[in-house]
Motif scaffolding. Structure first.
Motif, mmCIF file in Angstrom:
data_model
loop_
_atom_site.group_PDB
_atom_site.id
_atom_site.type_symbol
_atom_site.label_atom_id
_atom_site.label_comp_id
_atom_site.label_asym_id
_atom_site.label_seq_id
_atom_site.Cartn_x
_atom_site.Cartn_y
_atom_site.Cartn_z
ATOM 1 N N LEU A 37 1.429 -1.325 -0.049
ATOM 2 C CA LEU A 37 0.188 -0.108 0.090
ATOM 3 C C LEU A 37 1.053 1.115 0.253
ATOM 4 N N PRO A 38 1.432 2.083 -0.927
ATOM 5 C CA PRO A 38 1.663 2.732 -1.192
ATOM 6 C C PRO A 38 1.311 3.978 -1.122
ATOM 7 N N ARG A 39 2.401 5.461 -1.249
ATOM 8 C CA ARG A 39 1.490 6.901 -1.149
ATOM 9 C C ARG A 39 0.400 6.961 -0.089
ATOM 10 N N VAL A 40 0.638 6.333 0.896
ATOM 11 C CA VAL A 40 -0.525 6.757 1.886
ATOM 12 C C VAL A 40 -0.374 8.176 2.649
ATOM 13 N N THR A 41 -1.460 8.885 2.607
ATOM 14 C CA THR A 41 -1.582 9.600 3.370
ATOM 15 C C THR A 41 -2.267 10.088 4.591
ATOM 16 N N GLY A 42 -3.466 9.232 4.555
ATOM 17 C CA GLY A 42 -4.356 9.021 5.771
ATOM 18 C C GLY A 42 -4.231 8.113 6.651
ATOM 19 N N ILE A 43 -4.673 7.733 7.830
ATOM 20 C CA ILE A 43 -4.807 6.338 9.138
ATOM 21 C C ILE A 43 -6.569 5.674 8.084
ATOM 22 N N ASP A 44 -7.162 6.764 7.348
ATOM 23 C CA ASP A 44 -8.370 5.851 7.452
ATOM 24 C C ASP A 44 -7.933 5.097 5.748
ATOM 25 N N GLU A 45 -6.837 5.013 4.930
ATOM 26 C CA GLU A 45 -6.740 4.532 4.161
ATOM 27 C C GLU A 45 -6.079 3.164 4.454
ATOM 28 N N VAL A 46 -5.494 3.250 5.662
ATOM 29 C CA VAL A 46 -4.862 1.936 5.863
ATOM 30 C C VAL A 46 -5.737 0.769 6.402
ATOM 31 N N GLU A 47 -7.013 1.378 7.332
ATOM 32 C CA GLU A 47 -7.808 0.728 8.206
ATOM 33 C C GLU A 47 -9.188 0.146 6.419
ATOM 34 N N ARG A 48 -9.135 1.636 6.166
ATOM 35 C CA ARG A 48 -10.085 0.561 4.519
ATOM 36 C C ARG A 48 -9.086 -0.760 3.836
ATOM 37 N N TYR A 49 -8.140 -0.898 3.896
ATOM 38 C CA TYR A 49 -7.447 -1.580 3.108
ATOM 39 C C TYR A 49 -7.021 -2.572 4.323
ATOM 40 N N LEU A 50 -7.144 -2.839 5.450
ATOM 41 C CA LEU A 50 -7.096 -3.849 6.033
ATOM 42 C C LEU A 50 -7.368 -4.546 6.485
#
Length: 281
Positions: A37-50
């Motif tokens: 998961l590259p170019r992350v800008t916010g924690i919400d992106e990580v939560e949705r991804y995981l």
């Protein structure tokens, strides 16, 4: 058992992938998968991804290289809350260097990929390699940082490519039994000239596999004959001694190991020359 390591980065994640691959090499082949998961800008992106990966119950871990301190802190908290094993590859390194230098990090993601002077030097080096691979352009080697010589199948081309990617202008020249090398070889500074040697069995085995069908083997039988290869290597080694170049054994070595040996030699030579110049001042 197979597990997935999710690489999360506010840049491209190449550094984390290299670390995961190095660690995974110590385990059964295919037991570790890498997702990115590259170019992350916010924690919400990580939560949705995981979320779907956690819900599936599959074994996962996260390796991350987040430069921004706020996002890195949020990610660490989230991963602990989700009970996901993780490795922070950037935070401890930044903290150590910050303490050492007495300065704060810039917090700029993807610095290693900037199109700066190093980037353009690497591009120039790759272009030089293409123009000077396998004896091409061997009439003039004055601009080469490194010149590799060796018989066929001693890793000249892959080693040249690897060193070029590191920013070195590399030329490689093949040696063949009974054939005089180009005169330019004798004009190269021996400190920039490296001879590659392997064993006759390894070289012959590689050549045998490259020959392919039976007809090709018959036409080029001496090319892969161990005794002929041994004589070819002996003649090449004799030339290397005449030239006074540094000899690198490539048998049973990774390209990275041979490259490290060459660059360490270059660094040692450069350091010795600086010391001599300092002594004369």
């Amino acid at each position: 058992m197979t597990a997935t390591v999710h690489v999360i980065s506010d840049a491209l994640g190449d550094t984390a992938c290299e670390v995961v691959l190095a660690a995974a090499g110590q385990f059964r082949e295919g037991s570790v998968r890498i997702a990115r998961l590259p170019r992350v800008t916010g924690i919400d992106e990580v939560e949705r991804y995981l979320a779907p990966h956690i819900a599936s119950g599959e074994p996962i871990a996260v390796f991350h290289t987040i430069v921004d301190p706020g996002l890195r802190s949020q990610l660490a908290f989230t991963l602990r809350h989700l009970d996901v094993p993780s490795v922070d590859l950037m935070g401890p390194a930044l903290d150590t260097l910050s303490g050492l230098l007495g300065d704060r990090p810039a917090g700029t993601p993807g610095v290693i990929h900037r199109t700066d002077e190093r980037y353009f030097r690497r591009i120039e080096a790759m272009e030089y390699f293409v123009a000077h691979d396998d004896g091409r352009g061997a009439d003039d080697l004055s601009d080469a940082d490194i010149v590799l010589i060796g018989v066929s199948r001693t890793s000249k081309t892959p080693l040249s490519m690897y060193l070029a990617f590191q920013g070195y202008r590399v030329a490689n020249v093949p040696l063949a039994r009974g054939v005089e090398p180009p005169p330019s070889i004798f004009e190269v500074d021996p400190m920039r000239l490296f001879g590659l040697l392997s064993t006759a069995d390894i070289v012959a085995g590689i050549r045998e596999r490259r020959l392919g069908d039976e007809e090709s083997r018959v036409r080029a039988a001496s090319y892969a004959d161990p005794e002929e290869v041994a004589r070819e290597l002996e003649e090449a080694h004799a030339l290397m001694r005449r030239l006074g170049c540094f000899v690198v054994r490539t048998d049973r070595k990774a390209i990275e190991e041979s490259a490290a040996e060459i660059t360490a030699r270059l660094d040692a030579v450069a350091a010795a020359r600086r010391a001599r110049e300092t002594g004369r001042q």
